[in-house]
Write a protein that holds these residues in place. Structure first.
Motif, short mmCIF file in Angstrom:
data_model
loop_
_atom_site.label_atom_id
_atom_site.label_comp_id
_atom_site.label_asym_id
_atom_site.label_seq_id
_atom_site.Cartn_x
_atom_site.Cartn_y
_atom_site.Cartn_z
N LEU A 154 10.75 20.01 -4.61
CA LEU A 154 10.88 18.47 -3.85
C LEU A 154 11.48 17.76 -4.77
O LEU A 154 12.34 16.39 -3.90
CB LEU A 154 9.37 17.68 -4.43
CG LEU A 154 7.97 18.37 -4.72
CD1 LEU A 154 6.64 17.01 -4.74
CD2 LEU A 154 7.85 18.30 -3.28
N LEU A 155 12.35 18.27 -5.55
CA LEU A 155 14.02 17.56 -5.31
C LEU A 155 15.12 18.39 -4.62
O LEU A 155 16.47 18.14 -4.59
CB LEU A 155 14.65 18.16 -6.61
CG LEU A 155 13.94 17.40 -8.01
CD1 LEU A 155 14.30 17.73 -9.76
CD2 LEU A 155 13.17 16.09 -7.89
N LYS A 156 14.57 19.81 -3.62
CA LYS A 156 15.77 19.87 -2.57
C LYS A 156 16.16 18.85 -1.48
O LYS A 156 15.42 18.28 -1.23
CB LYS A 156 15.11 21.44 -1.84
CG LYS A 156 14.93 22.28 -3.37
CD LYS A 156 14.21 23.68 -2.77
CE LYS A 156 13.92 24.94 -3.66
NZ LYS A 156 13.76 26.15 -2.53
N PRO A 157 17.38 20.15 -0.72
CA PRO A 157 17.63 18.42 0.82
C PRO A 157 16.23 18.40 1.19
O PRO A 157 16.26 17.11 2.13
CB PRO A 157 19.08 19.00 0.66
CG PRO A 157 19.66 20.12 -0.58
CD PRO A 157 18.07 20.10 -1.64
N GLU A 158 15.98 19.76 1.59
CA GLU A 158 14.88 19.07 2.38
C GLU A 158 13.92 18.16 2.35
O GLU A 158 12.74 17.97 3.36
CB GLU A 158 14.18 20.70 3.00
CG GLU A 158 15.07 22.08 3.38
CD GLU A 158 15.66 22.48 1.94
OE1 GLU A 158 15.68 24.01 1.85
OE2 GLU A 158 15.88 22.41 0.69
N ALA A 159 13.91 18.07 1.12
CA ALA A 159 12.39 16.61 0.63
C ALA A 159 13.28 15.21 0.63
O ALA A 159 12.06 14.67 -0.43
CB ALA A 159 12.33 17.49 -0.69
N LYS A 160 14.63 15.49 1.15
CA LYS A 160 14.94 14.02 0.45
C LYS A 160 14.78 12.53 1.18
O LYS A 160 14.71 13.29 2.51
CB LYS A 160 16.68 13.96 0.87
CG LYS A 160 17.43 13.13 0.20
CD LYS A 160 19.17 13.31 0.22
CE LYS A 160 19.62 11.91 0.02
NZ LYS A 160 19.59 11.65 -1.05
N GLY A 161 13.92 11.78 0.71
CA GLY A 161 13.75 10.62 1.75
C GLY A 161 12.23 11.48 2.23
O GLY A 161 11.50 10.11 3.54
N THR A 162 11.80 12.44 1.99
CA THR A 162 10.57 12.59 2.98
C THR A 162 9.04 12.85 2.35
O THR A 162 8.31 13.87 2.10
CB THR A 162 10.70 14.07 3.61
OG1 THR A 162 10.97 14.96 2.73
CG2 THR A 162 11.86 13.88 4.46
N THR A 163 9.38 12.83 0.65
CA THR A 163 8.38 12.38 -0.29
C THR A 163 7.79 11.50 -0.76
O THR A 163 8.53 10.46 -1.09
CB THR A 163 8.35 13.51 -1.52
OG1 THR A 163 9.42 14.89 -1.05
CG2 THR A 163 7.48 13.88 -2.65
N VAL A 164 5.84 11.99 -0.70
CA VAL A 164 5.70 10.32 -1.66
C VAL A 164 4.52 10.84 -3.00
O VAL A 164 4.18 11.89 -2.57
CB VAL A 164 5.13 9.67 -0.52
CG1 VAL A 164 3.75 10.51 -0.04
CG2 VAL A 164 4.12 8.49 -0.78
N MET A 165 4.60 9.91 -3.15
CA MET A 165 3.27 10.52 -4.64
C MET A 165 2.45 9.09 -5.06
O MET A 165 3.45 7.89 -5.18
CB MET A 165 4.53 10.96 -5.77
CG MET A 165 5.23 9.83 -6.42
SD MET A 165 6.43 10.94 -8.07
CE MET A 165 7.48 8.74 -8.36
N PRO A 166 1.33 9.89 -6.10
CA PRO A 166 0.28 8.26 -6.01
C PRO A 166 1.30 7.28 -6.98
O PRO A 166 1.79 7.93 -7.99
CB PRO A 166 -0.55 8.62 -6.35
CG PRO A 166 -0.38 10.33 -6.23
CD PRO A 166 0.86 10.46 -6.07
N SER A 167 1.03 5.97 -7.65
CA SER A 167 1.47 5.62 -8.91
C SER A 167 0.46 5.25 -10.05
O SER A 167 -0.43 5.52 -9.53
CB SER A 167 2.18 3.82 -8.48
OG SER A 167 2.06 2.92 -9.24
N PRO A 168 0.80 6.02 -10.49
CA PRO A 168 -0.24 5.58 -12.09
C PRO A 168 0.12 4.04 -12.39
O PRO A 168 -1.35 4.06 -13.52
CB PRO A 168 1.07 5.88 -13.46
CG PRO A 168 2.68 6.44 -12.91
CD PRO A 168 2.48 6.48 -11.27
N LEU A 169 0.15 3.65 -11.60
CA LEU A 169 0.07 1.60 -12.12
C LEU A 169 -1.16 1.45 -11.00
O LEU A 169 -1.90 0.25 -11.82
CB LEU A 169 1.06 0.60 -11.52
CG LEU A 169 1.92 0.30 -12.21
CD1 LEU A 169 3.26 1.57 -12.34
CD2 LEU A 169 3.11 0.27 -11.32
N TYR A 170 -1.73 2.55 -10.33
CA TYR A 170 -3.09 2.03 -9.79
C TYR A 170 -3.45 3.39 -9.97
O TYR A 170 -5.47 3.38 -9.32
CB TYR A 170 -2.31 2.38 -8.04
CG TYR A 170 -1.63 0.63 -7.74
CD1 TYR A 170 -2.70 -0.48 -7.48
CD2 TYR A 170 -0.27 0.83 -8.28
CE1 TYR A 170 -1.81 -1.90 -8.06
CE2 TYR A 170 0.51 -0.28 -7.27
CZ TYR A 170 -0.33 -1.39 -7.61
OH TYR A 170 0.98 -2.48 -7.33
#
Length: 333
Positions: A154-170
């Motif tokens: 998920l740190l590779k260029p192919e994933a740049k700006g195209t990754t989403v994750m849930p927030s621990p605040l919610y």
């Protein structure tokens, strides 16, 4: 006959001790009223209660279902009023259980049937017991150019700006995921900082993440396992990956309150959840069973081949506020 039974009870108590006699009495079946607070989905909660009652017809179960946060708000109000109602809690995560344990709101169950369960899926002192595994891994759109196998992907260029994750605040699962990632020397907080530099964004919950990835708004996401696995079986253009480093897991733990009015029935309920039959029910409901050797649901791999990222629930509780502040500083509230 009554005199004989009374004499026999006295002899057994002297010979075996009161604990052994109590366990022998429980073998005849629990009875009375049991009050359960649970965050299970309503159909699952109803099915679980009915399956337990079939094995324990002498127990009347009164159950209240809501999200973990709402249940805890209700329970803490009851604590303040000096009138906690439930005998038993079956809620989302071990960190919440650790907070109750620290407040001496739980009682241990030393005789719980935990043989065969992995270390870390239950409290070493017997205060809470995981009943299933809901892991967080990687979901990707099947049209994506990269098929990830590692968290590092998920740190590779192919994933740049195209990754989403849930927030621990919610999300409680996201909070446990962050604690688990931070505990790994090869990942740590530096991993979240690298995600931010690679354009990863945060969303409130897991359902929205699945929608974004399935719809193509994002190509990759962090998400709880059962959502994409179920949708993949229905034909959705998503696939789920258990990264090679391992996955975090919430375990939907169960625990007995220190103020329980019917601890015998509460123990019987725990016995059922941890039994093979109870674990097969969890699998039939679409969740990974916590007991190794129980067949997983369709679409899931053998749990024995899944690496769980270890974390310390007590430490996660102590660091929860700091973790959330650090996440908000990187990704916003």
């Amino acid at each position: 006959m009554k005199a004989f039974l009374a004499t026999l009870a006295t002899v057994l108590t002297l010979a075996l001790g009161p604990a052994a006699v109590s366990q022998a009495a429980q073998a005849d079946g629990a009875t009375g009223k049991l009050v359960l607070y649970t965050s299970q989905l309503e159909p699952d909660a109803r099915q679980t209660v009915e399956a337990f009652k079939a094995k324990n017809p002498g127990v009347e179960v009164e159950w209240i279902r809501n999200g973990t946060t709402e249940l805890m708000n209700k329970l803490r109000a009851e604590f303040t009023a000096g009138a906690p109602q439930p005998d038993l809690l079956l809620i989302a995560d071990a960190v919440t259980m650790e907070s109750l344990k620290a407040e001496k709101r739980l009682q241990p169950y030393d005789g719980a049937p935990v043989a065969g369960y992995r270390p870390g899926t239950h409290d070493a002192q017997g205060y809470w017991f995981g009943t299933k595994l809901i892991t967080t891994g990687i979901v990707y759109n099947t049209a994506a150019p990269m098929k990830p196998t590692s968290w590092q992907d998920l740190l590779k260029p192919e994933a740049k700006g195209t990754t989403v994750m849930p927030s621990p605040l919610y999300s409680g699962a996201a909070a446990i995921h962050m604690a688990s990632i931070k505990a790994q020397p090869s990942l740590g907080m530096a991993y979240y900082e690298a995600l931010q530099r690679n354009g990863t964004t945060a969303a409130k919950g897991n359902g929205g993440i699945l929608k974004d990835v399935a719809g193509g708004a994002k190509l990759y996401g962090m998400v709880v396992d059962y959502l994409p696995i179920r949708e993949h079986l229905k034909g959705a253009p998503v696939a789920f990956v258990f990264p090679k480093e391992g996955v975090s897991a919430v375990s939907e733990p169960v625990a007995i309150l220190s103020t329980a009015k019917n601890p015998a029935a509460a123990k019987a309920f725990i016995d059922f959840l941890l039994s093979r039959e109870g674990q097969e029910l969890a699998s039939a409901q679409g969740f990974l069973p916590a007991l190794p050797g129980v067949k997983p649901p369709a679409g899931f791999p053998d749990p024995a081949g899944i690496t769980l990222l270890p974390y310390d629930p007590a430490k996660a509780l102590a660091e929860d506020d700091a973790n959330k502040r650090a996440f908000a500083d990187l990704f916003g509230g």
